[in-house]
Design a protein around this motif. Structure first.
Motif, PDB file in Angstrom:
ATOM      1  N   SER A  38      73.051 -60.518 -25.385  1.00 14.73           N
ATOM      2  CA  SER A  38      73.243 -59.068 -25.519  1.00 14.73           C
ATOM      3  C   SER A  38      74.655 -58.819 -26.027  1.00 14.73           C
ATOM      4  O   SER A  38      75.493 -59.728 -26.064  1.00 14.73           O
ATOM      5  N   GLU A  39      74.923 -57.572 -26.350  1.00 17.46           N
ATOM      6  CA  GLU A  39      76.281 -57.204 -26.768  1.00 17.46           C
ATOM      7  C   GLU A  39      77.266 -57.473 -25.629  1.00 17.46           C
ATOM      8  O   GLU A  39      78.379 -57.948 -25.854  1.00 17.46           O
ATOM      9  N   ASP A  40      76.841 -57.212 -24.398  1.00 22.99           N
ATOM     10  CA  ASP A  40      77.691 -57.496 -23.236  1.00 22.99           C
ATOM     11  C   ASP A  40      77.939 -58.993 -23.093  1.00 22.99           C
ATOM     12  O   ASP A  40      79.035 -59.402 -22.712  1.00 22.99           O
ATOM     13  N   ASP A  41      76.908 -59.814 -23.370  1.00 20.08           N
ATOM     14  CA  ASP A  41      77.078 -61.265 -23.313  1.00 20.08           C
ATOM     15  C   ASP A  41      78.138 -61.716 -24.318  1.00 20.08           C
ATOM     16  O   ASP A  41      78.955 -62.587 -24.027  1.00 20.08           O
ATOM     17  N   THR A  43      80.652 -60.039 -25.586  1.00 17.05           N
ATOM     18  CA  THR A  43      82.007 -59.556 -25.309  1.00 17.05           C
ATOM     19  C   THR A  43      82.515 -59.965 -23.925  1.00 17.05           C
ATOM     20  O   THR A  43      83.689 -59.762 -23.621  1.00 17.05           O
ATOM     21  N   PHE A  44      81.645 -60.553 -23.109  1.00 15.44           N
ATOM     22  CA  PHE A  44      82.036 -61.004 -21.772  1.00 15.44           C
ATOM     23  C   PHE A  44      83.167 -62.019 -21.885  1.00 15.44           C
ATOM     24  O   PHE A  44      83.109 -62.953 -22.679  1.00 15.44           O
ATOM     25  N   PRO A  77      86.892 -63.675 -24.872  1.00 17.22           N
ATOM     26  CA  PRO A  77      85.519 -63.190 -25.031  1.00 17.22           C
ATOM     27  C   PRO A  77      84.658 -64.265 -25.701  1.00 17.22           C
ATOM     28  O   PRO A  77      85.131 -65.025 -26.544  1.00 17.22           O
TER      29      PRO A  77
END
Length: 166
Positions: free
Chosen positions: A103-106, A108-109, A124
């Motif tokens: 995901s986008e969150d994955d 940028t994590f 990130p």
């Protein structure tokens, strides 16, 4: 698909394509040539391939295993040229699968890792992917120089050549 994911997939595809071309160019070389000290940062073609491969492997593991706060330390296995040729496609496929599912969150994590000087570093995940590609590109350049020293015409691994063919 997000632009970031598309960019990362394109660069992983490029890195796989370029490494495959360099591996093919080295396949006619003898074991002695592959192992000969050429004065490069990792001494020989084989040592440079091992270093690049193992770097990609460690970073992929780091992307997939988020709970692992520290990269493993220690000596890497002494892969043969043939085993690298066989195992590298699994790494490229692993990066592709991870990116397609992320995901986008994955992307940028931020992961915490320890640098070689023992400093804590937060990065990130998308930067890890670009680092793996850049690291491999740097060492492919060294391998190309070593190939020229053996009188072998190296393949064109420029990013624009990849774009022109894909």
């Amino acid at each position: 698909m997000s632009q970031l994911r598309e960019l990362l997939l394109a660069h992983i595809g490029y890195s796989a394509w370029a490494t495959r071309r360099v591996l093919e160019a080295c396949s006619p070389l003898t074991e002695e040539q592959l192992g000969r000290n050429c004065g490069a940062s990792h001494s020989s073609l084989l040592q440079t391939f091992r270093h690049s491969h193992d770097g990609e492997k460690v970073w992929l593991r780091r992307l997939v295993e988020v709970d692992n706060d520290r990269l493993p330390r220690g000596s890497a296995p002494e892969h043969s040229f043939e085993s690298l040729v066989q195992s590298w496609p699994e790494l490229w496929e692993g990066y592709r699968r991870w990116l397609e599912a992320a995901s986008e969150d994955d992307l940028t994590f931020e992961l915490s890792t320890i640098l070689p000087d023992d400093a804590d570093f937060r990065v990130p995940r998308w930067q890890i992917v670009l680092h793996a590609v850049n690291h491999s590109s740097f060492h492919r350049g060294q391998i190309i120089t070593m190939l020229r020293g053996f009188g072998v015409q190296p393949p064109n691994t420029d990013l624009t050549a990849y774009y022109a063919t894909h």
